[in-house]
Design an enzyme around this catalytic site. Structure first.
Site, mmCIF file in Angstrom:
data_model
loop_
_atom_site.group_PDB
_atom_site.id
_atom_site.type_symbol
_atom_site.label_atom_id
_atom_site.label_comp_id
_atom_site.label_asym_id
_atom_site.label_seq_id
_atom_site.Cartn_x
_atom_site.Cartn_y
_atom_site.Cartn_z
ATOM 1 N N ASP A 129 0.790 -1.371 0.095
ATOM 2 C CA ASP A 129 -0.008 -0.112 -0.075
ATOM 3 C C ASP A 129 0.836 1.132 0.151
ATOM 4 O OD1 ASP A 129 -2.718 -1.735 0.054
ATOM 5 O OD2 ASP A 129 -2.069 -1.778 2.167
ATOM 6 N N HIS A 130 0.118 2.798 -0.849
ATOM 7 C CA HIS A 130 1.397 3.526 -0.550
ATOM 8 C C HIS A 130 0.907 4.279 0.872
ATOM 9 C CE1 HIS A 130 1.824 7.724 -1.443
ATOM 10 N NE2 HIS A 130 3.069 7.775 -2.796
ATOM 11 N N PRO A 131 1.681 4.498 1.270
ATOM 12 C CA PRO A 131 1.668 5.337 2.650
ATOM 13 C C PRO A 131 0.341 6.192 3.222
ATOM 14 C CG PRO A 131 4.035 5.701 2.027
ATOM 15 C CD PRO A 131 2.718 5.244 1.134
#
Lengths: 406, 406
Positions: free
Chosen positions: B242-244
């Site tokens: 996942d993107h932060p």
């Protein structure tokens, strides 16, 4: 922390000419892969002229945390550059760009293949403007093949390259790296290619095109995983922090934290077990070959952990390294940047940015003894060098137009 | 698959001089980081003379799978090199090495700091032998600071650098990469540094020392993670795939497999949702800002997955890329190497090795249009070039001794 010195000349330090001294780079890149490449050239002494859309600039100017009006992400990837605003859809600005290219040594861009040609700067135009020009592209997939029109992004090329297939734990899916690794590898390869092409030009008098793609770059890092696969057809496995073939190897538990240990061959393994006073295990019929140790890895690791628990992390790291066993700890980014070795290597520098305070950023990963990399210029304000760069170009254009009339 | 052509000259193709043509490299490296660096130099046209312990050679000759008597791991990292056996503990062989250094342009080694000096080839000796020499070190921690005597290994520098701290899932511990990334990054930086130093020598007439350390190199890849941390003091998190900060982003489920999608900004996000016929979500009060989308990520991803399930992986990848949305699939190494784009980029080449069949290996990640990298020489047999290289050196040594007497 080192305070990077600012200096308007290119000949600080020993006074010797720097590797890219006198090299003018027209930099059409934005975001990450390309700006990283052009920063590496600037760090080596090139004059990098960053061309940005008027009023707006590189999107990274507005990305990441902003402090005193400045994006530190932008600042840290755009040191040693000048900023000039040009609208690449405007005919007058395109004429200025053409004039700039005539007198430049390098042009670097990270558009999708074909965009330069659409803007009127295809390979033929560039070669006609300047046969000595080294033009360079950093892109996702290269400029031949079925995917040339695809937009690229780090996560996607990590996925496609096989990188993710060997990153992660055996019982879990493939995983991306938190570092934007494919951007950076491609940028670094392109910088290497550009300096190589400049040296070829020094020898043969001609410019050429350099290209490095994110997918190709990260693929080249598959290293022995690729050679094993190409020989055997077998696929490398994800093994988390364990070595796929060797035991013991990995993280072990000292009294107050874990210690990473990598005994990569029999000599280092013997040193490791000797340091633990467990050398007799190498004579133990349960553990006297690597296949046996690998099969009984849990049992072996438990014996090692029991011994490691008798002393602290820091003490074991000192003791093991002194015994010639590669060893260290898992550090978070703060610990890494504050590590005394990282500090001694000046890998964190402070660079004053007039009007925006002092920006702390990563230092130089290539050390040159006589012509060291330097932060000569802080990241530029948008258009900061419009006058300096464009005024002579306008004069040259006028002179050229005048000459054309007579 | 491209069959790499063998050629005894340095001027194949366009006939133009190559970037490192005429450059003689004395290569004292072994295993991975150094041999990768010297291979990059050989690929650019340098004459690389690999010095190996007599009878034994680089340990990698015996590592990895062996086919027809040849390690493919060795073959793939030692193309474009010659092999000469010298015993660096023997006075006569040291004299030959000194003679070789007198006439060389580059010396590269990946010993621990101090080992060269112990062998009698410290910086002063090298500069006296050849003031134009570019000497280079690839090492773990650099040659100043508290850890200079530590033995280094990829896993350990991955751990110490913060790389592992951002690699992995939020609910699980830090993870190493399956690629030996710190070796390769340091080798590539060193090659960039060497070519830069050669160019400085072209300008100022003097050699110098180049160094790149595994810890520094991988640290420089922390990129915006480092700039954010240095500004805010906050630590980057591990977020798996996942993107932060951004949603949607990551892997989505088509009817027959997952699709990696990276809508990194609002424009691309709109294209993505439009391609899915879900553009109305951007007007939906549940999802009309990134913070809302991030907070309701599971709900949003479920809506996207439901739409993705209506078509196949390959079809979505085509459709999304055509719509300007970076997209691809997670490939294992076989799929990656057989990918039509990777094939079109000639990233897998076949190189005949006389006596050992044809070795398939990775191609060239830097593309030069006029002086392309070539596999001119297969990896050498141990000592294959002893006579070619050592006979003239012995004659020169004798002449020097004779001259000394008169």
């Amino acid at each position: 922390m080192t305070i990077a010195q600012q200096d308007s000349t290119e000949t600080q330090g020993t006074g010797l000419q720097k590797p890219l001294q006198g090299i003018r780079v027209v930099d059409l890149t934005r975001v990450l892969s390309g700006p990283f490449c052009s920063m590496l050239l600037g760090d080596m002494g090139a004059e990098v002229i960053k061309i940005e859309p008027p009023g707006q600039g590189d999107p990274v100017r507005a990305q990441g945390g902003i402090k005193d009006g400045l994006s530190w992400y932008f600042a840290s990837f755009n040191r040693n550059k000048k900023s000039v605003e040009l609208d690449l859809r405007d005919a007058g600005d395109k004429a200025l760009l053409a004039e700039l290219i005539r007198g430049a040594d390098v042009l670097v861009e990270n558009f999708r293949p074909g965009v330069m040609a659409k803007m009127g700067f295809g390979p033929k135009v560039l070669a006609d403007l300047n046969p000595r020009l080294v033009s360079a592209s950093v892109n996702g997939y290269g400029s031949t093949g079925p995917y040339i029109d695809r937009p690229a992004f780090d996560f996607i090329t990590q996925a496609m390259s096989g990188f993710m297939s060997v990153n992660g734990r055996a019982d879990q899916p493939p995983l991306r790296s938190g570092q934007p690794i494919t951007d950076l590898v491609a940028g670094l390869y392109t910088a290497f290619g550009i300096v190589s092409a400049l040296r070829a030009r020094d020898l043969n008098g001609r410019g050429q095109h350099v290209e490095s793609a994110m997918l190709n770059g990260i693929l080249s890092f598959m290293a022995y995983l690729a050679s094993e696969h190409l020989m055997t057809g077998a696929l490398p496995e994800r093994t988390g922090n364990d070595h796929p073939l060797v035991a013991p190897y990995g993280l072990f538990r000292a009294s107050d934290g874990e210690v990473a240990v990598a005994p990569s061959n029999d000599i280092i393994l013997r040193r490791f077990l000797r340091a633990l006073d467990l050398e007799m295990l190498l004579e133990d019929p349960r553990f006297d070959t690597n296949p046996k140790r690998f099969a009984r890895r849990d049992e072996l690791n438990a014996l090692i952990d029991a011994r490691m628990a008798t002393d602290s992390q820091a003490s074991w790291i000192d003791r093991l390294n002194a015994a010639g066993v590669p060893s260290g700890k898992v550090q978070n980014l703060r610990e890494a940047l504050e590590d005394p070795q990282v500090q001694a290597q000046e890998m964190v520098i402070d660079l004053p940015h007039p009007g925006h305070g002092t920006v702390r950023m990563l230092g130089f990963p290539v050390k040159l003894s006589e012509t060291p990399c330097e932060a000569r210029l802080p990241a530029p304000r948008l258009g900061e060098h419009n006058d300096e760069i464009l005024t002579p170009l306008r004069a040259a254009l006028s002179a050229r137009a005048g000459a054309g009339k007579t």
